[in-house]
Each structure stands twice: as C-alpha cells, then as structure tokens.
Design a protein around this motif. Sequence first.
Motif, PDB file in Angstrom:
ATOM      1  N   ILE A 167       0.842  -1.202   0.000  1.00 51.16           N
ATOM      2  CA  ILE A 167       0.000   0.000   0.000  1.00 51.16           C
ATOM      3  C   ILE A 167       0.875   1.250   0.000  1.00 51.16           C
ATOM      4  CG2 ILE A 167      -1.584   1.387   1.432  1.00 51.16           C
ATOM      5  CD1 ILE A 167      -2.820  -1.343   2.342  1.00 51.16           C
ATOM      6  N   GLN A 168       1.902   1.263   0.849  1.00 50.78           N
ATOM      7  CA  GLN A 168       2.787   2.422   0.957  1.00 50.78           C
ATOM      8  C   GLN A 168       3.510   2.701  -0.363  1.00 50.78           C
ATOM      9  OE1 GLN A 168       6.537   2.009   3.260  1.00 50.78           O
ATOM     10  NE2 GLN A 168       5.681   3.640   4.531  1.00 50.78           N
ATOM     11  N   GLN A 169       4.052   1.662  -0.989  1.00 55.38           N
ATOM     12  CA  GLN A 169       4.790   1.842  -2.236  1.00 55.38           C
ATOM     13  C   GLN A 169       3.847   2.294  -3.355  1.00 55.38           C
ATOM     14  OE1 GLN A 169       8.666  -0.008  -2.438  1.00 55.38           O
ATOM     15  NE2 GLN A 169       8.165   1.612  -1.016  1.00 55.38           N
ATOM     16  N   LEU A 170       2.648   1.721  -3.430  1.00 56.61           N
ATOM     17  CA  LEU A 170       1.675   2.127  -4.447  1.00 56.61           C
ATOM     18  C   LEU A 170       1.254   3.578  -4.250  1.00 56.61           C
ATOM     19  CD1 LEU A 170      -0.456  -1.125  -4.640  1.00 56.61           C
ATOM     20  CD2 LEU A 170       0.788  -0.086  -6.564  1.00 56.61           C
ATOM     21  N   ARG A 171       1.040   3.983  -3.001  1.00 59.22           N
ATOM     22  CA  ARG A 171       0.651   5.378  -2.720  1.00 59.22           C
ATOM     23  C   ARG A 171       1.742   6.351  -3.140  1.00 59.22           C
ATOM     24  NH1 ARG A 171      -2.289   4.640   3.103  1.00 59.22           N
ATOM     25  NH2 ARG A 171      -4.286   3.976   2.267  1.00 59.22           N
ATOM     26  N   GLN A 172       3.001   5.995  -2.848  1.00 54.00           N
ATOM     27  CA  GLN A 172       4.111   6.868  -3.241  1.00 54.00           C
ATOM     28  C   GLN A 172       4.187   6.978  -4.760  1.00 54.00           C
ATOM     29  OE1 GLN A 172       7.564   5.146  -1.377  1.00 54.00           O
ATOM     30  NE2 GLN A 172       7.062   5.960   0.631  1.00 54.00           N
ATOM     31  N   MET A 173       4.038   5.852  -5.447  1.00 48.34           N
ATOM     32  CA  MET A 173       4.103   5.859  -6.906  1.00 48.34           C
ATOM     33  C   MET A 173       2.921   6.622  -7.501  1.00 48.34           C
ATOM     34  SD  MET A 173       5.443   1.961  -7.387  1.00 48.34           S
ATOM     35  CE  MET A 173       5.712   1.970  -9.151  1.00 48.34           C
ATOM     36  N   GLU A 174       1.782   6.539  -6.847  1.00 46.42           N
ATOM     37  CA  GLU A 174       0.612   7.304  -7.305  1.00 46.42           C
ATOM     38  C   GLU A 174       0.855   8.807  -7.112  1.00 46.42           C
ATOM     39  OE1 GLU A 174      -4.223   7.549  -6.591  1.00 46.42           O
ATOM     40  OE2 GLU A 174      -2.978   6.521  -5.112  1.00 46.42           O
ATOM     41  N   SER A 175       1.380   9.194  -5.965  1.00 45.85           N
ATOM     42  CA  SER A 175       1.619  10.623  -5.724  1.00 45.85           C
ATOM     43  C   SER A 175       2.722  11.166  -6.631  1.00 45.85           C
ATOM     44  CB  SER A 175       1.932  10.896  -4.248  1.00 45.85           C
ATOM     45  OG  SER A 175       3.214  10.444  -3.915  1.00 45.85           O
ATOM     46  N   ASP A 176       3.639  10.301  -7.083  1.00 48.10           N
ATOM     47  CA  ASP A 176       4.684  10.720  -8.021  1.00 48.10           C
ATOM     48  C   ASP A 176       4.194  10.741  -9.470  1.00 48.10           C
ATOM     49  OD1 ASP A 176       6.681  11.186  -6.120  1.00 48.10           O
ATOM     50  OD2 ASP A 176       7.420   9.124  -6.210  1.00 48.10           O
ATOM     51  N   GLY A 177       2.972  10.251  -9.707  1.00 49.06           N
ATOM     52  CA  GLY A 177       2.417  10.274 -11.061  1.00 49.06           C
ATOM     53  C   GLY A 177       2.807   9.082 -11.918  1.00 49.06           C
ATOM     54  N   ILE A 178       3.332   8.028 -11.296  1.00 46.21           N
ATOM     55  CA  ILE A 178       3.768   6.836 -12.029  1.00 46.21           C
ATOM     56  C   ILE A 178       2.632   5.824 -12.153  1.00 46.21           C
ATOM     57  CG2 ILE A 178       5.372   4.866 -11.961  1.00 46.21           C
ATOM     58  CD1 ILE A 178       7.340   6.778 -10.470  1.00 46.21           C
ATOM     59  N   VAL A 179       1.849   5.693 -11.093  1.00 44.24           N
ATOM     60  CA  VAL A 179       0.762   4.710 -11.026  1.00 44.24           C
ATOM     61  C   VAL A 179      -0.576   5.432 -10.938  1.00 44.24           C
ATOM     62  CG1 VAL A 179      -0.279   2.965  -9.494  1.00 44.24           C
ATOM     63  CG2 VAL A 179       2.144   2.853 -10.014  1.00 44.24           C
ATOM     64  N   ARG A 180      -1.570   4.854 -11.595  1.00 40.88           N
ATOM     65  CA  ARG A 180      -2.948   5.360 -11.537  1.00 40.88           C
ATOM     66  C   ARG A 180      -3.764   4.368 -10.696  1.00 40.88           C
ATOM     67  NH1 ARG A 180      -3.757   4.948 -16.519  1.00 40.88           N
ATOM     68  NH2 ARG A 180      -3.090   7.041 -17.043  1.00 40.88           N
ATOM     69  N   ARG A 181      -4.554   4.898  -9.789  1.00 37.50           N
ATOM     70  CA  ARG A 181      -5.426   4.080  -8.935  1.00 37.50           C
ATOM     71  C   ARG A 181      -6.860   4.414  -9.299  1.00 37.50           C
ATOM     72  NH1 ARG A 181      -7.946   4.969  -3.761  1.00 37.50           N
ATOM     73  NH2 ARG A 181      -7.917   3.076  -2.507  1.00 37.50           N
ATOM     74  N   LYS A 182      -7.611   3.391  -9.693  1.00 37.74           N
ATOM     75  CA  LYS A 182      -9.010   3.623 -10.041  1.00 37.74           C
ATOM     76  C   LYS A 182      -9.895   2.798  -9.111  1.00 37.74           C
ATOM     77  CE  LYS A 182     -12.331   3.774 -13.725  1.00 37.74           C
ATOM     78  NZ  LYS A 182     -12.635   3.712 -15.131  1.00 37.74           N
ATOM     79  N   VAL A 183     -10.832   3.493  -8.473  1.00 34.88           N
ATOM     80  CA  VAL A 183     -11.771   2.830  -7.564  1.00 34.88           C
ATOM     81  C   VAL A 183     -13.114   2.738  -8.267  1.00 34.88           C
ATOM     82  CG1 VAL A 183     -12.882   2.899  -5.303  1.00 34.88           C
ATOM     83  CG2 VAL A 183     -10.566   3.808  -5.570  1.00 34.88           C
ATOM     84  N   TYR A 184     -13.630   1.517  -8.381  1.00 40.32           N
ATOM     85  CA  TYR A 184     -14.940   1.306  -9.004  1.00 40.32           C
ATOM     86  C   TYR A 184     -16.000   1.337  -7.911  1.00 40.32           C
ATOM     87  CZ  TYR A 184     -12.481   0.001 -13.229  1.00 40.32           C
ATOM     88  OH  TYR A 184     -11.683   0.019 -14.350  1.00 40.32           O
ATOM     89  N   PRO A 185     -17.115   2.044  -8.165  1.00 42.53           N
ATOM     90  CA  PRO A 185     -18.164   2.173  -7.147  1.00 42.53           C
ATOM     91  C   PRO A 185     -18.994   0.897  -7.024  1.00 42.53           C
ATOM     92  CG  PRO A 185     -18.808   3.322  -9.145  1.00 42.53           C
ATOM     93  CD  PRO A 185     -17.429   2.782  -9.386  1.00 42.53           C
TER      94      PRO A 185
END
Length: 114
Positions: free
Chosen positions: A63-81
């Motif tokens: 979770i921590q590594q994904l969040r850092q990569m998301e905040s750096d603009g490397i990874v996109r996180r999409k939440v489906y409702p």
Amino acid sequence: MAHAADTPTSHTRESATEGVEQALKMIEGRWKLVILFHLFGGQSMRFSELERSIPEVSQKMLIQQLRQMESDGIVRRKVYPEVPPRVVYSLTDWGQALCPALDALLSWAAARPE
C-alpha cells in the motif's frame, strides 16, 4: 503538464545530477521496480492480484509503495463504485514511459566487463 521528453533541456553537470537523483528516488524502494514490472505493457491489476503476485511484500508495504508511486504520477489508482469497492492499479503514460529507460539500464548492466 509538459514532461522532459516534450521540451529538450540543456543541463549543467549539477542540474543533470539533481535530475537523475530525483528520478531514482521515485523508483527506489524495495518493491517499486517489482510493481513496475508487473504493470508494464498496459497491465491493470487489482490490489489483491498484486499482493498474490508479490507474496514476499507485506500488505502495509505494498500500500505504501503504491501510494508513493501514485503521488509521483507513475501509477494510476481507479476505484470502481461497487460493494465491496474494486481498486485497480495501472501505470500512467508517464509511468509506462519508464520501460525503455529501465530496458536500457538492464542492457547496460548486462554489458558489464568481467
């Protein structure tokens, strides 16, 4: 937002050093490269799929590594409702553009004289 590839820049030794250090900081971390290689090529993966694909990583660290990569603009996180919510991770175009750079680094390392 313009990226370095869009506008050629001349660097001084100092600015080149700083730029490379900043880039390396974005991909440093025990699991970031592993995550990148799972997501290259347009792969989209649910959190649980990433967790199963990298059994050595703790949930907290993933979770921590994904969040850092998301905040750096490397990874996109999409939440489906949905219930429960489905969360899918993929690389941004900018994150995907790392692939050739890492391939070049891999080739460079493989060519090391003995």
